[in-house]
Design a protein around this motif. Structure first.
Motif, PDB file in Angstrom:
ATOM      1  N   GLY B  38       0.820  -1.205   0.000  1.00 48.26           N
ATOM      2  CA  GLY B  38       0.000   0.000   0.000  1.00 48.26           C
ATOM      3  C   GLY B  38       0.850   1.248   0.000  1.00 48.26           C
ATOM      4  N   TYR B  39       1.922   1.247   0.836  1.00 49.14           N
ATOM      5  CA  TYR B  39       2.819   2.401   0.848  1.00 49.14           C
ATOM      6  C   TYR B  39       3.478   2.583  -0.507  1.00 49.14           C
ATOM      7  N   LEU B  40       3.877   1.444  -1.131  1.00 47.44           N
ATOM      8  CA  LEU B  40       4.525   1.533  -2.442  1.00 47.44           C
ATOM      9  C   LEU B  40       3.597   2.161  -3.469  1.00 47.44           C
ATOM     10  N   ARG B  41       2.324   1.705  -3.491  1.00 46.52           N
ATOM     11  CA  ARG B  41       1.378   2.241  -4.479  1.00 46.52           C
ATOM     12  C   ARG B  41       1.068   3.702  -4.211  1.00 46.52           C
ATOM     13  N   ASP B  42       0.952   4.060  -2.906  1.00 45.76           N
ATOM     14  CA  ASP B  42       0.679   5.467  -2.591  1.00 45.76           C
ATOM     15  C   ASP B  42       1.827   6.336  -3.044  1.00 45.76           C
ATOM     16  N   PHE B  43       3.083   5.847  -2.843  1.00 48.12           N
ATOM     17  CA  PHE B  43       4.266   6.576  -3.297  1.00 48.12           C
ATOM     18  C   PHE B  43       4.198   6.780  -4.810  1.00 48.12           C
ATOM     19  N   MET B  44       3.866   5.697  -5.538  1.00 46.88           N
ATOM     20  CA  MET B  44       3.802   5.807  -6.989  1.00 46.88           C
ATOM     21  C   MET B  44       2.709   6.766  -7.420  1.00 46.88           C
ATOM     22  N   ARG B  45       1.588   6.748  -6.690  1.00 49.18           N
ATOM     23  CA  ARG B  45       0.504   7.664  -7.075  1.00 49.18           C
ATOM     24  C   ARG B  45       0.908   9.096  -6.802  1.00 49.18           C
ATOM     25  N   GLN B  46       1.628   9.309  -5.704  1.00 47.87           N
ATOM     26  CA  GLN B  46       1.950  10.688  -5.380  1.00 47.87           C
ATOM     27  C   GLN B  46       2.950  11.269  -6.358  1.00 47.87           C
ATOM     28  N   TRP B  47       3.923  10.414  -6.806  1.00 50.73           N
ATOM     29  CA  TRP B  47       4.922  10.896  -7.736  1.00 50.73           C
ATOM     30  C   TRP B  47       4.515  10.667  -9.182  1.00 50.73           C
ATOM     31  N   LYS B  48       3.243  10.446  -9.403  1.00 48.71           N
ATOM     32  CA  LYS B  48       2.645  10.400 -10.743  1.00 48.71           C
ATOM     33  C   LYS B  48       3.227   9.295 -11.622  1.00 48.71           C
ATOM     34  N   ILE B  49       3.843   8.288 -11.007  1.00 49.93           N
ATOM     35  CA  ILE B  49       4.292   7.153 -11.812  1.00 49.93           C
ATOM     36  C   ILE B  49       3.076   6.363 -12.252  1.00 49.93           C
ATOM     37  N   GLU B  50       2.006   6.405 -11.399  1.00 51.63           N
ATOM     38  CA  GLU B  50       0.801   5.650 -11.710  1.00 51.63           C
ATOM     39  C   GLU B  50      -0.374   6.604 -11.669  1.00 51.63           C
ATOM     40  N   LYS B  51      -1.397   6.339 -12.467  1.00 55.09           N
ATOM     41  CA  LYS B  51      -2.570   7.216 -12.477  1.00 55.09           C
ATOM     42  C   LYS B  51      -3.368   7.015 -11.192  1.00 55.09           C
ATOM     43  N   CYS B  52      -3.791   8.140 -10.593  1.00 52.43           N
ATOM     44  CA  CYS B  52      -4.513   8.043  -9.336  1.00 52.43           C
ATOM     45  C   CYS B  52      -6.005   8.021  -9.618  1.00 52.43           C
ATOM     46  N   GLN B  53      -6.680   6.919  -9.228  1.00 53.07           N
ATOM     47  CA  GLN B  53      -8.080   6.781  -9.592  1.00 53.07           C
ATOM     48  C   GLN B  53      -9.039   7.018  -8.441  1.00 53.07           C
ATOM     49  N   ASN B  54      -8.527   7.255  -7.255  1.00 55.56           N
ATOM     50  CA  ASN B  54      -9.459   7.445  -6.145  1.00 55.56           C
ATOM     51  C   ASN B  54      -9.581   8.934  -5.853  1.00 55.56           C
ATOM     52  N   ALA B  55     -10.360   9.245  -4.851  1.00 58.12           N
ATOM     53  CA  ALA B  55     -10.632  10.651  -4.566  1.00 58.12           C
ATOM     54  C   ALA B  55      -9.403  11.303  -3.969  1.00 58.12           C
ATOM     55  N   THR B  56      -9.022  12.471  -4.507  1.00 52.72           N
ATOM     56  CA  THR B  56      -7.936  13.249  -3.904  1.00 52.72           C
ATOM     57  C   THR B  56      -8.377  14.698  -3.849  1.00 52.72           C
ATOM     58  N   GLU B  57      -7.587  15.485  -3.119  1.00 51.79           N
ATOM     59  CA  GLU B  57      -7.930  16.904  -3.076  1.00 51.79           C
ATOM     60  C   GLU B  57      -7.600  17.560  -4.406  1.00 51.79           C
ATOM     61  N   ARG B  58      -8.195  18.716  -4.634  1.00 51.22           N
ATOM     62  CA  ARG B  58      -7.895  19.445  -5.881  1.00 51.22           C
ATOM     63  C   ARG B  58      -6.504  20.062  -5.789  1.00 51.22           C
ATOM     64  N   GLU B  59      -5.970  20.461  -6.931  1.00 46.89           N
ATOM     65  CA  GLU B  59      -4.618  21.047  -6.982  1.00 46.89           C
ATOM     66  C   GLU B  59      -4.483  22.247  -6.053  1.00 46.89           C
ATOM     67  N   GLU B  60      -5.540  23.078  -6.007  1.00 49.17           N
ATOM     68  CA  GLU B  60      -5.449  24.307  -5.193  1.00 49.17           C
ATOM     69  C   GLU B  60      -5.445  23.993  -3.718  1.00 49.17           C
ATOM     70  N   GLN B  61      -5.916  22.776  -3.361  1.00 48.28           N
ATOM     71  CA  GLN B  61      -6.065  22.445  -1.951  1.00 48.28           C
ATOM     72  C   GLN B  61      -4.944  21.572  -1.433  1.00 48.28           C
ATOM     73  N   LYS B  62      -3.890  21.398  -2.227  1.00 44.78           N
ATOM     74  CA  LYS B  62      -2.845  20.459  -1.829  1.00 44.78           C
ATOM     75  C   LYS B  62      -2.113  20.923  -0.579  1.00 44.78           C
ATOM     76  N   ASP B  63      -2.117  22.216  -0.301  1.00 46.74           N
ATOM     77  CA  ASP B  63      -1.405  22.693   0.886  1.00 46.74           C
ATOM     78  C   ASP B  63      -2.282  22.733   2.118  1.00 46.74           C
ATOM     79  N   PHE B  64      -3.531  22.363   1.996  1.00 49.38           N
ATOM     80  CA  PHE B  64      -4.423  22.386   3.159  1.00 49.38           C
ATOM     81  C   PHE B  64      -4.165  21.146   4.009  1.00 49.38           C
ATOM     82  N   VAL B  65      -4.896  21.024   5.098  1.00 44.79           N
ATOM     83  CA  VAL B  65      -4.812  19.821   5.931  1.00 44.79           C
ATOM     84  C   VAL B  65      -5.310  18.636   5.092  1.00 44.79           C
ATOM     85  N   PRO B  66      -4.541  17.553   5.055  1.00 41.99           N
ATOM     86  CA  PRO B  66      -4.929  16.464   4.144  1.00 41.99           C
ATOM     87  C   PRO B  66      -6.226  15.781   4.587  1.00 41.99           C
ATOM     88  N   LEU B  67      -7.038  15.405   3.597  1.00 40.87           N
ATOM     89  CA  LEU B  67      -8.340  14.789   3.882  1.00 40.87           C
ATOM     90  C   LEU B  67      -8.286  13.275   3.881  1.00 40.87           C
TER      91      LEU B  67
END
Lengths: 77, 513
Positions: B38-67
């Motif tokens: 799970g950590y490996l896949r999350d790392f890949m999703r965060q560094w855009k190696i893999e397409k992220c298909q689940n819900a994430t915050e919008r680009e403008e909200q990346k600096d807010f408290v994580p949801l």
């Protein structure tokens, strides 16, 4: 017929390994990665055991027989 | 110490076999492997190696408290998604003893599903809460409901207090009161809302709620909404409950030491995740001794327990007057929807005015009311058809549980409860069990975290009076096969004696190995 039963049994053992280590739910590339790592670690454990365990067992045996036997033994055997 | 042997008129056989140590260790190993990946896949999703298909915050909200970084979301992304095809399966026929299901496949590992267009027919249904078999599309209930549908229509378009109080509702409430043996009853449109909206009307600040560890989410929500102080006692453990009651009476409210305005004990008739039955005689004895009130949620036990289906109160041979608030739902044994609360006339008249459900929620739909009326009359034996559904359910329960125990599975719960949890423990076996049983044409419900503790995942069978012995035998044969295939027969026939009763008061057939 017997070959088929042996092959089925080995496949069933592989299936149990997949279930127990949860690699059953992983995607194929993740499974390959996991199998590679597991096989590597297992091979290293087996090699280490093969190289070191007989020597350690022999030394331990000599140590304990020296304590209980009480006879002076040369350090070079 | 209470003399409990005189309270029970029949043996109370409940068992929760201990998890074998090796199985627990291997389960943790499995979860460890999944966490690493799970950590490996999350790392890949965060560094855009893999397409992220689940819900994430919008680009403008990346600096807010994580949801989405807490454990529940991590679990959801990395384990639940991988075995998601065992849940939310769409069915396309009435959920009786056999059901039809739409076949679906996923090409991207359960992120999206497509329907192949085929329908899998006649799957033996071991997952629906259809205890007495009233989920039918033909028969007296269906004909009566169709007639009422043509008379009254389907919608009510109002709340009970405004224009939504039909004569059918009055008839239903009189019938429910007669069925339960209480003075008066009131019916609501939704079982969950019955609990969560009526407990705030009964207790408030300055009151104490003593709630069982494993109570349903509706009871927990209602207790939290009310604003009362909540204390939890261990599941079905009367020593724990008595200690809490003693502390409450002796010490009173936390800072002011004033006596509590009301003490309300929340228990359920059958706990659906464990299959255990509440120790009602002891709870009532404690309630009388310490002068508190009892709220009994009979969602699963009404219609399913007791010689004539009147629920857990009749099962133990007690009087319904001892329980202050008897709540239940019509969704499980009556094949309809909605819930009810029964009790003394003053209580129900108070609830008619002060309950949120009565004031704001739309009332029950007329065909559903007719289904409840017809099925209740059928259980009471008044409509002339002599179908012994309750006895059939009891026989099915005993047979099914006995056979599963003989095969060597770990089964939780009471001998008489129609809910049968079969322990799976390892996360990969959750998905494998669901898929293998569907391949063999049997539909089961598998449950994992967060509905159960993380290592105690299980498959939950719900028996029905509509299951014939042949269907049960087929199901048992397939469960046996899948149990051998997946190595699920963990039981070492070592029943742990229930900790709060002395050794000689429980009856169980096998002793320790």
């Amino acid at each position: 017929m017997d070959i088929k039963r042996v092959k089925d049994y080995i496949y069933w053992l592989y299936y149990q390994y997949l279930l127990i280590t949860c690699s059953y739910v992983l995607e194929p590339w993740e499974q390959s990665m996991f199998h590679t790592i597991t096989v590597t670690v297992f091979a290293m454990v087996v090699y280490t055991a093969y190289v070191f365990v007989p020597i350690h067992v022999r030394l331990a045996f000599e140590f304990f027989s020296q304590i209980f036997g009480g006879q002076p033994e040369s350090t070079v055997s | 110490y209470m003399k409990t042997d005189r309270l029970y008129k029949r043996p109370f056989n409940e068992a929760f076999e201990e998890t074998p140590m090796l199985v627990a260790v291997l389960t943790y190993v499995g979860y460890g492997v999944l966490t690493l990946f799970g950590y490996l896949r999350d790392f890949m999703r965060q560094w855009k190696i893999e397409k992220c298909q689940n819900a994430t915050e919008r680009e403008e909200q990346k600096d807010f408290v994580p949801l989405y970084q807490d454990f529940e979301n991590f679990y959801n992304r990395n384990l639940y998604m991988r075995i998601r095809d065992s849940w939310n399966r769409p069915i396309c026929s009435v959920p009786g003893a056999k059901v039809d299901m739409m076949e679906r496949v996923s090409h991207d590992y359960n992120w999206t599903f497509t329907y192949t267009g085929r329908v899998i027919k006649d799957i033996i249904n071991m997952g629906s809460y259809n205890y007495l078999g009233f989920a039918q599309k033909a028969g007296t209930c269906q004909q009566a409901a169709a007639k009422v549908l043509s008379q009254y229509g389907a919608g009510v378009c109002s709340t009970r207090q405004e224009m939504g109080n039909l004569d059918k509702h009055e008839e239903l409430e009189k019938l429910v009161a007669r069925f339960l043996g209480v003075e008066s009853a009131m019916a609501y449109g939704m079982g969950f809302a019955t609990n969560s909206m009526n407990i705030p009307a009964l207790v408030g600040k300055g009151c104490l709620i003593l709630s069982d560890e494993l109570n349903h989410a509706s009871l927990v929500l209602g207790a939290r909404l009310s604003g009362a102080t909540i204390r939890i006692f261990k599941h079905n453990n009367m020593q724990s409950l008595e200690k809490l009651l003693k502390d409450a009476i002796v010490h009173g409210q936390p800072r002011t030491r004033r006596p509590w305005k009301k003490i309300l004990i929340l228990v359920e008739g059958i706990y659906s995740m464990e299959g255990s039955i509440v120790r009602l005689p002891e709870v009532i004895a404690l309630k009388k001794k310490y002068k508190s009130y009892l709220y009994l949620d009979e969602a699963h036990s009404i219609g399913a327990l007791g010689p004539s289906g009147r629920g857990v109160v009749e099962y133990f041979g007690l009087s319904p007057e001892d329980v202050d608030v008897m709540m239940g739902t019509f969704t499980k044994s009556f094949g309809a929807a909605g819930g009810y609360i029964g009790g003394k006339k003053e209580l129900i008249d108070y609830l008619r005015t002060y309950s949120h459900s009565a004031v704001y929620a739309t009332s029950l739909s007329p065909p559903v009311v007719e289904q409840i009326i017809t099925s209740m009359k059928c259980i009471m034996g008044e409509d002339g058809t002599n179908v012994a559904r309750v006895q059939q359910l009891a026989e099915n329960t005993r047979y099914f549980r006995r056979r599963l125990k003989e095969m060597g599975f770990i089964i939780y719960g009471n001998e008489d409860s129609p809910v049968v949890p079969l322990m799976l423990y390892m996360p990969a076996k959750i998905g494998a069990f669901g898929r293998e049983m569907l391949k063999r044409n049997i539909g089961v419900v598998v449950v994992g975290f967060p509905a159960t503790p993380i290592i105690e995942s299980r498959a939950r069978f719900c028996l029905s009076a509509a299951h014939t012995k042949e269907m049960l035998d087929t199901a048992l044969k397939e469960i046996n096969e899948v149990g051998d295939l997946l190595q699920l027969k963990y039981s070492r026939h070592r029943l742990v004696p229930l900790l709060d009763r002395p050794f000689d008061e429980t009856t169980y057939e096998e002793t320790e190995d």
